[in-house]
Design a protein around this motif. Structure first.
Motif, PDB file in Angstrom:
ATOM      1  N   ALA A  93       0.941  -1.197  -0.156  1.00 63.69           N
ATOM      2  CA  ALA A  93       0.015   0.067   0.069  1.00 63.69           C
ATOM      3  C   ALA A  93       0.717   1.358   0.081  1.00 63.69           C
ATOM      4  O   ALA A  93       0.506   2.212  -0.721  1.00 63.69           O
ATOM      5  N   GLY A  94       1.828   1.463   0.826  1.00 65.44           N
ATOM      6  CA  GLY A  94       2.707   2.400   0.943  1.00 65.44           C
ATOM      7  C   GLY A  94       3.732   2.636  -0.464  1.00 65.44           C
ATOM      8  O   GLY A  94       3.897   3.543  -0.811  1.00 65.44           O
ATOM      9  N   GLN A  95       4.003   1.353  -1.210  1.00 66.26           N
ATOM     10  CA  GLN A  95       4.421   1.594  -2.594  1.00 66.26           C
ATOM     11  C   GLN A  95       3.659   2.167  -3.335  1.00 66.26           C
ATOM     12  O   GLN A  95       4.118   3.020  -4.366  1.00 66.26           O
ATOM     13  N   ALA A  96       2.365   1.742  -3.300  1.00 65.17           N
ATOM     14  CA  ALA A  96       1.335   2.389  -4.242  1.00 65.17           C
ATOM     15  C   ALA A  96       1.280   4.057  -4.083  1.00 65.17           C
ATOM     16  O   ALA A  96       1.192   4.731  -4.956  1.00 65.17           O
ATOM     17  N   VAL A  97       1.115   4.516  -2.826  1.00 58.45           N
ATOM     18  CA  VAL A  97       1.136   6.049  -2.536  1.00 58.45           C
ATOM     19  C   VAL A  97       2.610   6.644  -3.098  1.00 58.45           C
ATOM     20  O   VAL A  97       2.405   7.666  -3.471  1.00 58.45           O
ATOM     21  N   VAL A  98       3.627   5.948  -2.865  1.00 60.35           N
ATOM     22  CA  VAL A  98       4.989   6.629  -3.077  1.00 60.35           C
ATOM     23  C   VAL A  98       4.997   6.835  -4.652  1.00 60.35           C
ATOM     24  O   VAL A  98       5.118   7.741  -5.207  1.00 60.35           O
ATOM     25  N   GLN A  99       4.651   5.469  -5.280  1.00 56.48           N
ATOM     26  CA  GLN A  99       4.659   5.811  -6.763  1.00 56.48           C
ATOM     27  C   GLN A  99       3.514   6.750  -7.423  1.00 56.48           C
ATOM     28  O   GLN A  99       3.968   7.462  -8.453  1.00 56.48           O
ATOM     29  N   ALA A 100       2.458   6.814  -7.055  1.00 57.11           N
ATOM     30  CA  ALA A 100       1.557   7.629  -7.254  1.00 57.11           C
ATOM     31  C   ALA A 100       1.809   9.212  -7.210  1.00 57.11           C
ATOM     32  O   ALA A 100       1.387  10.099  -7.638  1.00 57.11           O
ATOM     33  N   ALA A 101       2.879   9.265  -5.865  1.00 53.64           N
ATOM     34  CA  ALA A 101       3.179  10.617  -5.719  1.00 53.64           C
ATOM     35  C   ALA A 101       4.635  10.968  -6.523  1.00 53.64           C
ATOM     36  O   ALA A 101       5.088  11.935  -6.188  1.00 53.64           O
ATOM     37  N   GLY A 102       4.996  10.111  -7.186  1.00 53.96           N
ATOM     38  CA  GLY A 102       6.192  10.522  -8.134  1.00 53.96           C
ATOM     39  C   GLY A 102       7.519   9.820  -7.731  1.00 53.96           C
ATOM     40  O   GLY A 102       8.449  10.122  -8.233  1.00 53.96           O
ATOM     41  N   GLY A 103       7.421   8.856  -6.808  1.00 57.27           N
ATOM     42  CA  GLY A 103       8.649   8.186  -6.318  1.00 57.27           C
ATOM     43  C   GLY A 103       8.935   6.936  -6.853  1.00 57.27           C
ATOM     44  O   GLY A 103       7.904   6.576  -7.698  1.00 57.27           O
ATOM     45  N   PHE A 119      15.309  -3.000  -0.030  1.00 53.80           N
ATOM     46  CA  PHE A 119      14.878  -1.964  -1.183  1.00 53.80           C
ATOM     47  C   PHE A 119      15.083  -0.524  -0.433  1.00 53.80           C
ATOM     48  O   PHE A 119      15.600  -0.320   0.596  1.00 53.80           O
ATOM     49  N   VAL A 120      15.152   0.173  -1.412  1.00 48.35           N
ATOM     50  CA  VAL A 120      15.350   1.885  -1.211  1.00 48.35           C
ATOM     51  C   VAL A 120      13.997   2.630  -1.479  1.00 48.35           C
ATOM     52  O   VAL A 120      13.750   2.350  -2.930  1.00 48.35           O
ATOM     53  N   VAL A 121      13.447   3.402  -0.924  1.00 45.51           N
ATOM     54  CA  VAL A 121      12.289   4.054  -1.431  1.00 45.51           C
ATOM     55  C   VAL A 121      12.922   5.644  -1.721  1.00 45.51           C
ATOM     56  O   VAL A 121      13.645   6.316  -0.561  1.00 45.51           O
ATOM     57  N   THR A 122      12.864   6.069  -2.714  1.00 43.87           N
ATOM     58  CA  THR A 122      13.310   7.284  -3.421  1.00 43.87           C
ATOM     59  C   THR A 122      12.355   8.544  -3.570  1.00 43.87           C
ATOM     60  O   THR A 122      11.386   8.109  -4.229  1.00 43.87           O
ATOM     61  N   GLY A 170      20.069  12.733  -6.883  1.00 44.28           N
ATOM     62  CA  GLY A 170      20.964  12.306  -5.707  1.00 44.28           C
ATOM     63  C   GLY A 170      20.194  11.247  -4.779  1.00 44.28           C
ATOM     64  O   GLY A 170      21.158  10.996  -3.933  1.00 44.28           O
ATOM     65  N   THR A 171      19.225  10.583  -4.996  1.00 45.56           N
ATOM     66  CA  THR A 171      18.709   9.400  -3.978  1.00 45.56           C
ATOM     67  C   THR A 171      18.814   8.061  -4.709  1.00 45.56           C
ATOM     68  O   THR A 171      18.544   7.241  -4.177  1.00 45.56           O
TER      69      THR A 171
END
Length: 266
Positions: free
Chosen positions: A216-226, A248-251, A257-258
């Motif tokens: 669920a968090g990945q879906a939010v990150v990806q939808a937010a541009g990360g 893994f790494v969330v950027t 730079g990330t």
């Protein structure tokens, strides 16, 4: 995906959160699973409510939940679309009563989270990410507002979010290779949400997590541009035979730079 689906899932998550808070405000009895991880009545109550809600509204779509994880791979390997649920992410934070626990519900399509809801019961805060539509946050009865990742300035240093309950030597080694301006300790999938809403630049997870912890968090990150990337730079995928995630790494913005540190950290 039907237009009303995100609202339905938010409603189910909120109802599960209300059930969790009823237990949170009273006595918390703790059991332990075979893997020594804690289990409470709140985990069970949230699981039952979410699964019944999903089956009511989406009777033809499978559900995989942390508290119902024993579905053989031979059965689920043919799933193309399914719900992936963590009824109470951050049980340790729940037991500590620090408020940093969440309800996570994700829709997986072809191994990728295409919609995710992360609800924070103790703060009555909801995060929603829908592929192609964006990421959003609301507080209480307020409106949903768009959120997005930020573009860091590597010369000024990065804000890094990390687990409150699961430090690791591998993480310490990773952090030595980058310029860290600020480190934030956060519980549950709120770490991914911190990147999604631009409060942090990077979340390296060099320790064990399961698929339901991150979807669920990945879906939010990806939808937010990360991005949520394995250490070889490829996206984290779901419905594997082994439900344990790799490191893994969330950027927030992998082009600024990330992201360079990911493949250099092997």
């Amino acid at each position: 995906m039907e237009p009303e689906t995100p609202n339905l899932i938010c409603d189910i998550a909120r109802q599960a959160g209300q059930a969790i808070m009823e237990i949170y405000q009273g006595r918390i009895d703790v059991e332990f699973k075979d893997d020594k991880s804690p289990l409470t009545a709140a985990d069970k109550a949230s699981h039952d409510l979410i699964v019944s809600g999903l089956r009511k509204h989406f009777p033809d779509m499978p559900v995989l939940s942390e508290e119902g994880r024993d579905i053989p791979y031979e059965q689920r390997r043919g799933w193309t679309r399914f719900w992936l649920v963590d009824p109470l992410d951050g049980t340790k934070e729940f037991i500590k009563r620090n408020g940093e626990f969440t309800v996570n519900i994700a829709l997986i399509d072809g191994g990728t989270p295409v919609m995710g809801v992360v609800y924070v019961p103790a703060q009555d805060r909801m995060y929603l990410g829908v592929a192609g539509e964006g990421a959003f946050r609301n507080e209480g009865d307020g409106p949903f507002e768009a959120i997005g990742v930020r573009s860091p300035d590597p010369s000024a240093g990065l804000t890094v979010v990390m687990s409150r309950s699961h430090p690791s030597p591998e993480l310490d080694e990773f952090l030595e290779k980058i310029h860290v301006a600020e480190a934030l300790a956060v519980g549950s999938s709120l770490k991914l949400c911190a990147v999604a809403e631009g409060k942090a630049d990077l979340y390296p997870r060099l320790g064990p997590t399961m698929e339901w912890d991150t979807a669920a968090g990945q879906a939010v990150v990806q939808a937010a541009g990360g991005k949520v990337l394995r250490m070889d730079g490829t996206p984290l995928e779901y419905n594997k035979e082994e439900l344990l995630n790799p490191y893994f790494v969330v950027t927030g913005d992998a082009g600024r730079g990330t992201g360079d540190e990911i493949q250099d950290s092997d």
